[in-house]
Design a protein around this motif. Structure first.
Motif, PDB file in Angstrom:
ATOM      1  N   ALA A 102       0.832  -1.202   0.000  1.00  0.00           N
ATOM      2  CA  ALA A 102       0.000   0.000   0.000  1.00  0.00           C
ATOM      3  C   ALA A 102       0.866   1.252   0.000  1.00  0.00           C
ATOM      4  N   SER A 105       2.481   1.663  -3.313  1.00  0.00           N
ATOM      5  CA  SER A 105       1.490   2.096  -4.301  1.00  0.00           C
ATOM      6  C   SER A 105       1.236   3.592  -4.195  1.00  0.00           C
ATOM      7  N   TYR A 172      -8.092   5.751  -0.485  1.00  0.00           N
ATOM      8  CA  TYR A 172      -7.258   4.543  -0.681  1.00  0.00           C
ATOM      9  C   TYR A 172      -6.682   4.059   0.648  1.00  0.00           C
ATOM     10  N   HIS A 176      -7.594   0.588   2.688  1.00  0.00           N
ATOM     11  CA  HIS A 176      -6.573  -0.410   3.020  1.00  0.00           C
ATOM     12  C   HIS A 176      -6.104  -0.288   4.460  1.00  0.00           C
ATOM     13  N   SER A 180      -2.585  -1.662   7.513  1.00  0.00           N
ATOM     14  CA  SER A 180      -1.522  -0.781   7.981  1.00  0.00           C
ATOM     15  C   SER A 180      -1.724  -0.480   9.459  1.00  0.00           C
TER      16      SER A 180
END
Lengths: 222, 201
Positions: A102, A105, A172, A176, A180
């Motif tokens: 993530a 990204s 985002y 996600h 995290s």
């Protein structure tokens, strides 16, 4: 008693049996009383041939040890800690990998855009680009008289997908968030909020995926 | 053919919780260990006690044994240390190799330990030895040479094969047949008692 089995036992006693066969025979030896008795006699014969003086061939050491070992705790519990870390490590490693993906990204997305938004002035873009290509050593290039190659990023790249809206990035990160850690998530979100350029609603991103200094750039009027 | 593969396969079984595999290791090495300890103590009964303690220490430390060295090398070191410690502590106070006295079976076994110190036990040892020697003398030459080279000289099958100029498989067969012939004599004399320690003495 199978003669081939006894022959294997004799070879195993001498450490002359292939390890694969040893594995199978060791299992049987530990359970089969007749085989174990034969094994013991092989040991007695060996000791007798070596004429070990003072050593009693009918020693009860094995019997006594067997009784004591029988009352000892199982090794299975002692061996377990080796495998135990895997139980928690596997999901933790998965979460770490997901969080890493993530983060990469996000950085990659930020890196796809040209160094500045449309509203940023050309000199600012030049400073940001130079920082990425030669981080610490190179000084900021001064615009050449011709002006055609005064920046590294080609004009075409600047035009395409220039910005990534902060709200998309925030979405985002939230989407996600399960992958995290909370602290990292909070830091990212607060970073979006503080770096948001107000009326534009977008974050400036650089071409190379390196961290942009948008606030520095904006606060530096040049 | 891996050197120490036999011991290692037994050790791995013990590490997985198979206590019966440890019995096999003790049966194999008890005489060697007692002989080793007798370098430090002269009394056979005391040497057996120390060997027993060494085996118990080895068992408890076995989860940490990784197989970097041969099992017997590792056991050898434990036995040497145990014997040295026993000698030092014996000089200070009488050694007590007590088994857990709360365990009735173990306590009863301590009483039976005295049996091995009787003259009968010593006579039995001599008898076993003479039977084995007689059985070896009665063996055909090739079997006798093979078993003696193995047990007395400690040669590997490959070395014996080179010495006897025959294949390794033949050596394996000869040693096995020699052992079987000696074992048969022992069983005839002791009517199947030998090898079943609970019936001994």
């Amino acid at each position: 008693m199978n003669e081939e089995l006894d022959s294997q036992l004799s070879a195993m006693f001498d450490d002359e049996l292939a390890s694969g066969e040893c594995e199978l025979l060791a299992r049987r030896l530990s359970r089969d009383a007749d085989l174990k008795a034969r094994w013991e006699r092989y040991a007695v014969i060996a000791a007798a041939i070596r004429a070990e003086r003072g050593v009693r061939l009918n020693a009860r050491v094995a019997r006594r040890v067997s009784v004591i070992v029988g009352s000892e705790p199982e090794f299975a519990g002692l061996a377990a800690p080796r495998r135990a870390p895997r139980r928690w490590a596997r999901p933790a490693a998965g979460a770490a990998v997901a969080a890493g993906v993530a983060a990469v990204s996000i950085l990659w997305l930020r890196g796809q855009a040209p160094p500045t938004t449309v509203s940023v002035a050309p000199p600012l873009a030049a400073v940001a680009t130079v920082r990425v290509t030669t981080p610490a050593v190179a000084p900021a290039p001064s615009p050449r008289p011709g002006g055609s190659d005064s920046y590294v990023v080609p004009p075409a790249a600047r035009g395409a997908a220039a910005v990534v809206p902060a709200t998309e990035l925030a979405n985002y990160v939230v989407a996600h968030s399960m992958f995290s850690p909370p602290m990292a998530r909070r830091n990212l979100l607060s970073s979006f909020m503080t770096s948001e350029p107000g009326e534009a609603g977008a974050i400036p991103v650089s071409t190379n995926g390196a961290q942009d200094p948008p606030r520095d750039a904006q606060s530096n009027p040049q | 053919m891996g050197a120490d593969a036999s011991d290692l396969s037994l050790v791995r079984r013990v590490q997985r919780g198979d206590k019966g595999a440890f019995d096999a290791l003790v049966l194999k090495y008890q005489h060697k260990l007692v002989k080793l300890v007798m370098r430090y103590v002269r009394n056979p009964a005391e040497a057996e006690d120390i060997a027993q303690e060494a085996f118990i220490k080895a068992y408890r430390a076995l989860p940490q044994f990784r197989g970097d060295s041969a099992f017997y090398t590792w056991l050898y070191r434990i036995a040497i240390n145990t014997a040295k410690n026993a000698v030092v502590s014996r000089d200070r106070s009488p050694i007590e190799y007590s088994i857990d006295r709360s365990n009735e079976e173990s306590y009863e076994m301590q009483g039976r330990m005295k049996d091995s110190e009787t003259p009968e036990a010593l006579v039995l040892t001599d008898e076993i030895r003479s039977i084995v020697n007689a059985a070896i003398d009665a063996l055909p030459e090739d079997l006798r040479t093979a078993i003696v080279l193995r047990e007395l000289e400690g040669l590997s099958y490959e070395e014996i094969a080179a010495a006897m100029d025959c294949p390794v498989g033949t050596v394996r067969s000869r040693i096995f047949r020699a052992r079987e012939a000696i074992d048969r004599r022992l069983r005839e004399v002791f009517e199947g008692g030998l090898g079943r320690t609970e019936e001994l003495g």
